[in-house]
Structure formats: C-alpha cells, structure tokens
Scaffold this active site. Sequence first.
Site, PDB file in Angstrom:
ATOM      1  CD  GLU A 298       0.159  -1.319   3.199  1.00 32.81           C
ATOM      2  OE1 GLU A 298       0.328  -2.269   2.428  1.00 32.81           O
ATOM      3  OE2 GLU A 298       0.276  -1.417   4.433  1.00 32.81           O
ATOM      4  CG  HIS A 322      -5.967  -5.617   1.268  1.00 32.65           C
ATOM      5  ND1 HIS A 322      -6.435  -6.233   2.401  1.00 32.65           N
ATOM      6  CD2 HIS A 322      -4.669  -5.300   1.535  1.00 32.65           C
ATOM      7  CE1 HIS A 322      -5.471  -6.296   3.304  1.00 32.65           C
ATOM      8  NE2 HIS A 322      -4.378  -5.737   2.807  1.00 32.65           N
ATOM      9  CD  GLU A 323      -2.326  -3.960  -0.861  1.00 29.09           C
ATOM     10  OE1 GLU A 323      -1.944  -3.185   0.033  1.00 29.09           O
ATOM     11  OE2 GLU A 323      -2.293  -5.205  -0.746  1.00 29.09           O
ATOM     12  CG  HIS A 326      -3.399  -1.057   3.665  1.00 30.21           C
ATOM     13  ND1 HIS A 326      -3.364  -1.261   5.023  1.00 30.21           N
ATOM     14  CD2 HIS A 326      -3.118  -2.266   3.100  1.00 30.21           C
ATOM     15  CE1 HIS A 326      -3.078  -2.547   5.262  1.00 30.21           C
ATOM     16  NE2 HIS A 326      -2.934  -3.172   4.113  1.00 30.21           N
ATOM     17  CD  GLU A 345      -2.074  -5.657   6.382  1.00 29.24           C
ATOM     18  OE1 GLU A 345      -3.068  -5.785   5.647  1.00 29.24           O
ATOM     19  OE2 GLU A 345      -1.025  -5.077   6.030  1.00 29.24           O
ATOM     20  CG  ASP A 404       8.253 -10.078   7.099  1.00 30.40           C
ATOM     21  OD1 ASP A 404       7.897  -8.913   7.335  1.00 30.40           O
ATOM     22  OD2 ASP A 404       8.784 -10.443   6.042  1.00 30.40           O
ATOM     23  CE1 TYR A 412      -1.741  -9.904   6.835  1.00 26.27           C
ATOM     24  CE2 TYR A 412      -3.072  -8.811   5.176  1.00 26.27           C
ATOM     25  CZ  TYR A 412      -1.846  -9.094   5.723  1.00 26.27           C
ATOM     26  OH  TYR A 412      -0.726  -8.553   5.155  1.00 26.27           O
TER      27      TYR A 412
END
Length: 631
Positions: A298, A322-323, A326, A345, A404, A412
């Site tokens: 994003e 989705h992006e 953001h 998320e 990560d 999410y």
Amino acid sequence: MIRSKYYLFSVISIFFLASCGADETVENEEVSNSDSLADFPIDYHSYSNVYDVYTSHLHLNINVDFDSKTISGWVDHDIVNKNGTNKMVFDINQLDIEKVLLEDSEETAFEIGEHDDLLGAPLTVDITPETKKVSIFFKTSPEANALQWLSNQQTAGKNNPYLFTQGQAILTRTWIPCQDTPGNRITYSADVQVPSQLMAVMSADNPTEKSADGKYHFEMDKPIPSYLIALAVGDLEFASLGDRTGVYAEPSMIDKCVYEFVDVEKMVIAAEELYGEYKWGRYDLIVLPPSFPFGGMENPKLTFATPTILAGDRSLVSLVAHELAHSWSGNLVTNATWDDFWLNEGFTVYFENRIMEQVYGKEYADMLMQIEYQGLEYENEDISAGEFPEDTHLKLDLEGRDPDEGMTAIAYVKGAFFLKTLEAKAGRETFDAFLNKYFADHEFQTLTTEDFVAYLEDNLLAPNDLEFNVDEWVYGKGIPDNCVKIESDKFAKVDEKCELITQVNSAKELEISEDWSTHEWLHFIRHIPGDADADDLAMLDAEFNFSDCGNSEIMAEWYVLSIKLGYDKINNPMREFLVNVGRRKFLQPIYTELAKSDSGLALAKDIYKDARPNYHSISYITIDEILGWES
Ligand code: BES
Ligand code: ZN
C-alpha cells in the site's frame, strides 16, 4: 526485566522542557508529527531514539546504478530535538556509511553499533541541541533486502533492467539510513538519477512521462511512516483509469492492466462514501514483474501490485480494494509497533470487504469473506499447535522475532471478524459512524492496540451501553465463540457438487454452471472430498484444466492438493509457475507440501535451483528454511 510499555517523559526531559522558553515548546509541538510523543511506545524493532530526537522531513539525493546494483548518495534529515540530546540514533542494515554532516557543512563523529542479523545496527551520530539538519552519505549493498534488482530477462519487455523496493516491515533501513519505526511520521522529498531510458516512480507525486535525462524529483507532503517510502525504476508507461486514478506498467502489459482495473475509480468513490475523504490526491497502481514477493503493498499514492492478479477476467481485484483501503487504515492511521499490526491489516480486510460489497454486491462480498474465514480456521489451528500459540492473539509479542512473522490470518482475518462482530452488535449505522470518527480523530497519527481498546470503549461501547468481550478477542487465543458466521448460498451449491466428485465417471456429469466465479472454483477445490484420489483429480483436470488455467489463485490451490494426493500431471506447469512467480503467499504452501515427502523434496530442490535467482530475498529467506537450502 519488568518495564513499562511506554516511555514516559524522563526526569531530564521534563527538566529541559520546563527550562526552555514557552515559544520553543510551542514550536516543538507545532512541528511534532505525533501527538503521542509523550508516551511513545517502545518499538523493539528499531534502535532509534525518536522519543528524544526525531526526523520530521527527509530528503533523498540518490543515484541508481544497475551495473553495480547499488544506490548511492545522501539523505538529509530535518530533525526536532525534543530533549536537547547530543546523540541521534538511526537504523541501518547492510549499508555503507561514508560520512555525516551537520547543517550541510561540518563533519561530525558517528559510531556504528554491533550488527544484528534481523535489526541491523544502530548508527549513532553526534549532534548538538541546536542541530537542525543531519546529512548521511551512504551506499547500499547489492544484497540489500529491500531492493530487488531484475535483469532484462526477468522483465516482461526483456530489454531493460528493473528495480523495486519493499520497505515493510523493517527493510527501509537497508536502503535509507533512517529512524525506521512506524511510531514516527515524516514527510519526504527526493532527487533520483536513473538511466535515461527508464522512468522512476515513488510513493509520492509521480511523473507520467519519462524525463530526457533520467532525473526525477518527488514530493510526499503528508507525514508517513518510514516503511511506506518506496521506489520503482523500469521501462514504465502510464495509463489513466479515471479522474484521479491510473496505472503504471511495462508497455507490453499496460492494456491488460487497464482492462483489469476498470473499476478502480469506482472503488475510490465507494471507499470515500464509507469512511471519508481520500486524503492523498491521486491513487495509482504500479504492476511489477512477477517476482514481487507480495500480492500488493500500500505505498501511498502508488500501490505496488503483483501481476498475478491479472487474471484476465477482473476476478482478483479485491486486492486493489485492500491496498486502497490501507489509504485509511495503515497509511492515515498507523500501527505504532509491529505488535499492533492487526490495526493495519484487520481494519483493512474489513474495509476491503465493505468496498467490495458496495461495488459488487453483498453476495459476492460474502463469498470473499467466507474464503478468508476458511483460511483463518486453518491457520488458527496450525499456529495453535506450533511453537508460538500466543500468535493467535490480535495483540502480538514479537520481541526478538522478525515482524514478518505477524503476517498471518490472525492479524488479517481474525482482526476483520472482530470488527464484523462488533458491527453486528452495534448495528451497521452506529458502527460506521464510529469508524468515520476513528479515522478522523486519528488521521496522520499512530496508535497502539491499547489506544484502540480505550477508544472503542469510550466511543462505541460505553455510549451505546454495549457489553462486548473485547479482551478475549484482543488478548486471548483463537476465535471467540461469538464470532459472526457468514452463510453463502452459492457456496452451498458448490458443496453439493463436491459431494458427487467421487461418484461420477466424468466431470461432465457434475453439470457445473459455466458462470462460476473464481471464488466458487476455489471453494470447490478446497472441498474436494477427503477420500478423493489422484484419478479423481485427473478426471477434474481433464475437464477444467486447473493445472494450467492462468488464474494464479486457482493454480496455487490446485498444486497443493495435487501434491497431497500424488497427482503428478501438474509437475510441468507447476515448475513453470514456481520459476516465474515470486509471490510468497503462493510459494510457501506449495514448497511446504512438496517438502513432506522425499520425492517431493527432491523435486522441490530441483525446481528451486532454477527458481531461486528469480525470487526476492523476502521469499527466498522463507523457502530456504522450508527446504533446508544452503546457499
Ligand atoms: N501491507 C501488506 C503487505 C506486507 C505486510 C508486507 C507485512 C510486509 C509486511 C499488504 O497490504 C497486504 O496485506 N498484501 C496481501 C494482499 C491482501 C489482499 C491480503 C498480500 O500481499 O498477499
Ligand atoms: Zn494489507
């Protein structure tokens, strides 16, 4: 060690603020990018001392050199020294530091601390309480984790090289010496020199034409966290999609992109109707080469996207929703630390689904959410049985681990279902009003989970007299019992077909409707009965050609099942897929399934030796571990 999660004003800083003139305090507050500096949360993924001194604006002056695979130049930091400290600490990783200047002229001493493989090292620069500008001269390493340098061969056009960056979560420090924590926000500008036949674009105002001399200037005048600074360089063309939307891609891909993204302008309008004005000016996308390790990223004003969403039938564009979402959750209101990742998320998956509902209707949006829920159930079980069962909490504790690792369906999808369950409890109208106010009250700020929980109580639960098991959702394991359930008639019909698979002799007898969407097919593959065998898969493949259908989501799902059931006709198309596509979400389950048997592992290694050079470090670090690969 017991310690507070917050840095409160230290005795020294209170003394300093009390002793400096009223004007100075006001001035500091005026340039402050974060209202919450007084209680800056600890970010143990950054060495920076933002609670004493922080960057307010950063200017990059860099040269991108494809021959040596390096970026070199300098970065100017405009700084705000809140506590009158004599040291400013930046994050660096895999960077060469040549020299550091104060106020454009005077060289100053600096020290590089011990290197840590995950975090890099602290770069501590001598400053004075009066210092306003710190300039760091640096050069990146050809192995910098944020950068992927692609040869001509690895691009669609095959005639020019390509470079892109990926900052999230803690990789910006591998190409820019900076205070690499999401807790601080900065504006930025950049002067970038690239080979003259290429175009450069950033998460900023962008050109739509190549410049004659390969020089580009960029401005991002809204304060953003460091992980959102991004750059891509390649043989790019721009095409307009709507009034304030467009797409960049290599020339041979641009028409396909325009077709696929026809609804992007509509999505922006829908998002604004839901949660308020889009604050970033333009919304453009860049479609990168297939080695991009994520589906999308994003980067503000310019979403970076994988070409694996170009299904040719617009069926995978929820990734764009989705992006785009953001732009509110994540970019406007940002997680203060990576332990609060679900704030980015979970909100975004919820918001994405609302955009999809607005543009394509409830039935379709419900199918998408149902697919997500299946992934959540699977991953929740997997994590619960693994080394870190607390990773099923929304609020994470990733100290000492790679952030990560928080990129799971918990952040999410459990995050999104938390919000959906709240919505069901409060009613949509009340909940939307709450979310609108949430975005407005926190725009251009960062937030911890604890901040959100308090805000939720004060602005939604208490005023509406609602009881809700917030702590169980946020600080507890797994999926709480009151989680809303989604039903889908379309999926119920798919289930009926699935039951027949092992009973028919030809897939034709299933009489599957021509107009099934990608998501019905995904549901179908996921629900092939447990007693099906390789012959059943061969029968289905003969009719539906899943192995080579061109839809990345369907192919990836199909390969995993085929490996499980020993259906080996997939081997050639799967090899081609794995060599070309670098999206970790697809690679990880396929290699994991292959690695479960000796013959599968041998095949995986044989493919990997050709595929690995095409992968971004984010992907090959993950796959190396799965295969026990020594490079
Ligand atoms: N911000 C993420 C990508 C990310 C997360 C990069 C954490 C590095 C660390 C992005 O918005 C994302 O979630 N992408 C998903 C697609 C989405 C539709 C779920 C992906 O790449 O698969
Ligand atoms: Zn996301």
